[in-house]
Design a protein around this motif. Structure first.
Motif, PDB file in Angstrom:
ATOM      1  N   HIS A 122       9.523  -0.480   2.197  1.00 10.97           N
ATOM      2  CA  HIS A 122       8.976  -1.033   3.440  1.00 10.97           C
ATOM      3  C   HIS A 122       9.882  -2.194   3.808  1.00 10.97           C
ATOM      4  O   HIS A 122      10.048  -3.138   3.043  1.00 10.97           O
ATOM      5  CB  HIS A 122       7.534  -1.499   3.209  1.00 10.97           C
ATOM      6  N   ARG A 123      10.524  -2.129   4.951  1.00 13.72           N
ATOM      7  CA  ARG A 123      11.563  -3.100   5.306  1.00 13.72           C
ATOM      8  C   ARG A 123      11.045  -4.514   5.553  1.00 13.72           C
ATOM      9  O   ARG A 123      11.651  -5.479   5.133  1.00 13.72           O
ATOM     10  CB  ARG A 123      12.297  -2.602   6.557  1.00 13.72           C
ATOM     11  N   GLU A 124       9.938  -4.631   6.239  1.00 17.46           N
ATOM     12  CA  GLU A 124       9.437  -5.960   6.592  1.00 17.46           C
ATOM     13  C   GLU A 124       8.643  -6.560   5.435  1.00 17.46           C
ATOM     14  O   GLU A 124       7.990  -5.844   4.692  1.00 17.46           O
ATOM     15  CB  GLU A 124       8.555  -5.873   7.836  1.00 17.46           C
ATOM     16  N   PRO A 125       8.688  -7.880   5.287  1.00 22.73           N
ATOM     17  CA  PRO A 125       7.898  -8.515   4.227  1.00 22.73           C
ATOM     18  C   PRO A 125       6.403  -8.329   4.465  1.00 22.73           C
ATOM     19  O   PRO A 125       5.961  -8.184   5.608  1.00 22.73           O
ATOM     20  CB  PRO A 125       8.269 -10.004   4.332  1.00 22.73           C
ATOM     21  N   ILE A 126       5.644  -8.335   3.378  1.00 21.25           N
ATOM     22  CA  ILE A 126       4.188  -8.203   3.467  1.00 21.25           C
ATOM     23  C   ILE A 126       3.529  -9.432   2.857  1.00 21.25           C
ATOM     24  O   ILE A 126       4.165 -10.198   2.130  1.00 21.25           O
ATOM     25  CB  ILE A 126       3.679  -6.934   2.757  1.00 21.25           C
ATOM     26  N   ASP A 127       2.266  -9.600   3.149  1.00 21.39           N
ATOM     27  CA  ASP A 127       1.444 -10.644   2.545  1.00 21.39           C
ATOM     28  C   ASP A 127       1.163 -10.227   1.102  1.00 21.39           C
ATOM     29  O   ASP A 127       0.577  -9.177   0.864  1.00 21.39           O
ATOM     30  CB  ASP A 127       0.147 -10.778   3.333  1.00 21.39           C
ATOM     31  N   GLY A 162      -3.639  -6.025  -2.150  1.00 15.73           N
ATOM     32  CA  GLY A 162      -3.851  -5.257  -3.373  1.00 15.73           C
ATOM     33  C   GLY A 162      -3.543  -3.788  -3.148  1.00 15.73           C
ATOM     34  O   GLY A 162      -2.936  -3.400  -2.151  1.00 15.73           O
ATOM     35  N   ILE A 163      -3.997  -2.958  -4.077  1.00 16.70           N
ATOM     36  CA  ILE A 163      -3.713  -1.528  -4.025  1.00 16.70           C
ATOM     37  C   ILE A 163      -4.217  -0.899  -2.724  1.00 16.70           C
ATOM     38  O   ILE A 163      -3.481  -0.164  -2.065  1.00 16.70           O
ATOM     39  CB  ILE A 163      -4.316  -0.816  -5.254  1.00 16.70           C
ATOM     40  N   ASN A 164      -5.456  -1.157  -2.360  1.00 14.89           N
ATOM     41  CA  ASN A 164      -6.010  -0.542  -1.151  1.00 14.89           C
ATOM     42  C   ASN A 164      -5.242  -0.958   0.097  1.00 14.89           C
ATOM     43  O   ASN A 164      -4.946  -0.124   0.958  1.00 14.89           O
ATOM     44  CB  ASN A 164      -7.488  -0.881  -0.994  1.00 14.89           C
ATOM     45  N   ILE A 202      -2.934   1.472   2.600  1.00  6.76           N
ATOM     46  CA  ILE A 202      -3.123   1.515   4.051  1.00  6.76           C
ATOM     47  C   ILE A 202      -1.797   1.270   4.761  1.00  6.76           C
ATOM     48  O   ILE A 202      -1.485   1.936   5.753  1.00  6.76           O
ATOM     49  CB  ILE A 202      -4.206   0.507   4.488  1.00  6.76           C
ATOM     50  N   VAL A 203      -0.985   0.338   4.264  1.00  3.86           N
ATOM     51  CA  VAL A 203       0.343   0.094   4.848  1.00  3.86           C
ATOM     52  C   VAL A 203       1.189   1.358   4.751  1.00  3.86           C
ATOM     53  O   VAL A 203       1.886   1.731   5.704  1.00  3.86           O
ATOM     54  CB  VAL A 203       1.048  -1.099   4.161  1.00  3.86           C
ATOM     55  N   VAL A 204       1.130   2.032   3.601  1.00  5.29           N
ATOM     56  CA  VAL A 204       1.900   3.272   3.420  1.00  5.29           C
ATOM     57  C   VAL A 204       1.472   4.301   4.471  1.00  5.29           C
ATOM     58  O   VAL A 204       2.324   4.928   5.110  1.00  5.29           O
ATOM     59  CB  VAL A 204       1.718   3.838   1.993  1.00  5.29           C
ATOM     60  N   GLU A 205       0.178   4.468   4.657  1.00  6.08           N
ATOM     61  CA  GLU A 205      -0.316   5.460   5.621  1.00  6.08           C
ATOM     62  C   GLU A 205      -0.041   5.071   7.070  1.00  6.08           C
ATOM     63  O   GLU A 205       0.499   5.859   7.839  1.00  6.08           O
ATOM     64  CB  GLU A 205      -1.826   5.651   5.459  1.00  6.08           C
ATOM     65  N   VAL A 239       7.382   6.337  -5.108  1.00  5.84           N
ATOM     66  CA  VAL A 239       7.247   4.904  -5.347  1.00  5.84           C
ATOM     67  C   VAL A 239       7.405   4.220  -3.992  1.00  5.84           C
ATOM     68  O   VAL A 239       8.341   4.524  -3.252  1.00  5.84           O
ATOM     69  CB  VAL A 239       8.336   4.384  -6.308  1.00  5.84           C
ATOM     70  N   PHE A 240       6.501   3.312  -3.685  1.00  6.09           N
ATOM     71  CA  PHE A 240       6.564   2.554  -2.443  1.00  6.09           C
ATOM     72  C   PHE A 240       6.837   1.097  -2.820  1.00  6.09           C
ATOM     73  O   PHE A 240       6.089   0.505  -3.595  1.00  6.09           O
ATOM     74  CB  PHE A 240       5.251   2.690  -1.668  1.00  6.09           C
ATOM     75  N   ALA A 241       7.912   0.538  -2.286  1.00  8.97           N
ATOM     76  CA  ALA A 241       8.338  -0.812  -2.654  1.00  8.97           C
ATOM     77  C   ALA A 241       8.137  -1.767  -1.486  1.00  8.97           C
ATOM     78  O   ALA A 241       8.428  -1.432  -0.334  1.00  8.97           O
ATOM     79  CB  ALA A 241       9.806  -0.802  -3.074  1.00  8.97           C
ATOM     80  N   PHE A 242       7.652  -2.957  -1.819  1.00  7.81           N
ATOM     81  CA  PHE A 242       7.360  -3.997  -0.836  1.00  7.81           C
ATOM     82  C   PHE A 242       7.910  -5.325  -1.343  1.00  7.81           C
ATOM     83  O   PHE A 242       7.950  -5.561  -2.550  1.00  7.81           O
ATOM     84  CB  PHE A 242       5.844  -4.151  -0.642  1.00  7.81           C
ATOM     85  N   CYS A 243       8.299  -6.201  -0.428  1.00  7.04           N
ATOM     86  CA  CYS A 243       8.754  -7.536  -0.841  1.00  7.04           C
ATOM     87  C   CYS A 243       8.011  -8.592  -0.034  1.00  7.04           C
ATOM     88  O   CYS A 243       7.418  -8.296   1.002  1.00  7.04           O
ATOM     89  CB  CYS A 243      10.262  -7.691  -0.664  1.00  7.04           C
TER      90      CYS A 243
END
Length: 117
Positions: free
Chosen positions: A13-18, A22-24, A28-31, A43-47
């Motif tokens: 996921h290119r943009e940073p997340i808060d 948590g998992i849920n 939701i971000v993935v979907e 594998v879904f990666a976030f920064c």
């Protein structure tokens, strides 16, 4: 250090997340944001905004895993791209987790040979 199976798909996921998410929230971000299925073999990666933390979300047939890596003094080299979602190999994800700037890595080109001689 753990190693992921080489046949897993990896999506960044290119943009940073808060990072309170948590998992849920990540599923939701993935979907909704990435347009992908969080239950697929991937594998879904976030920064985070400071690029000193990475979260990985993985589903493994009976539940979700959420892994977090926090750097104490450095920053991750998060790839720059116009795309909202980047696809990597697990090898490239391991490089990213190890602090390698994957945009600077140059591989030999794939060669197609028709004969030995």
């Amino acid at each position: 250090m753990f190693r992921l199976a080489s046949d897993l798909r990896v999506y960044l996921h290119r943009e940073p997340i808060d990072f309170r998410a948590g998992i849920n929230s990540l599923a939701i971000v993935v979907e909704q944001s990435m347009g992908l299925d969080p239950f697929q073999r991937a594998v879904f990666a976030f920064c985070n905004r400071r690029r000193d933390r990475i979260k990985l979300l993985i589903y493994d047939r009976s539940g979700f895993w959420m892994l977090l890596k926090r750097l104490e003094a450095d920053r991750f080299h998060w790839p720059r791209s116009q795309e909202a979602v980047l696809t990597l190999t697990t090898e490239e994800l391991h490089w990213l987790l190890d602090g390698i700037n994957i945009a600077a890595v140059r591989r030999h080109p794939v060669r197609q040979y028709h004969s030995v001689g």
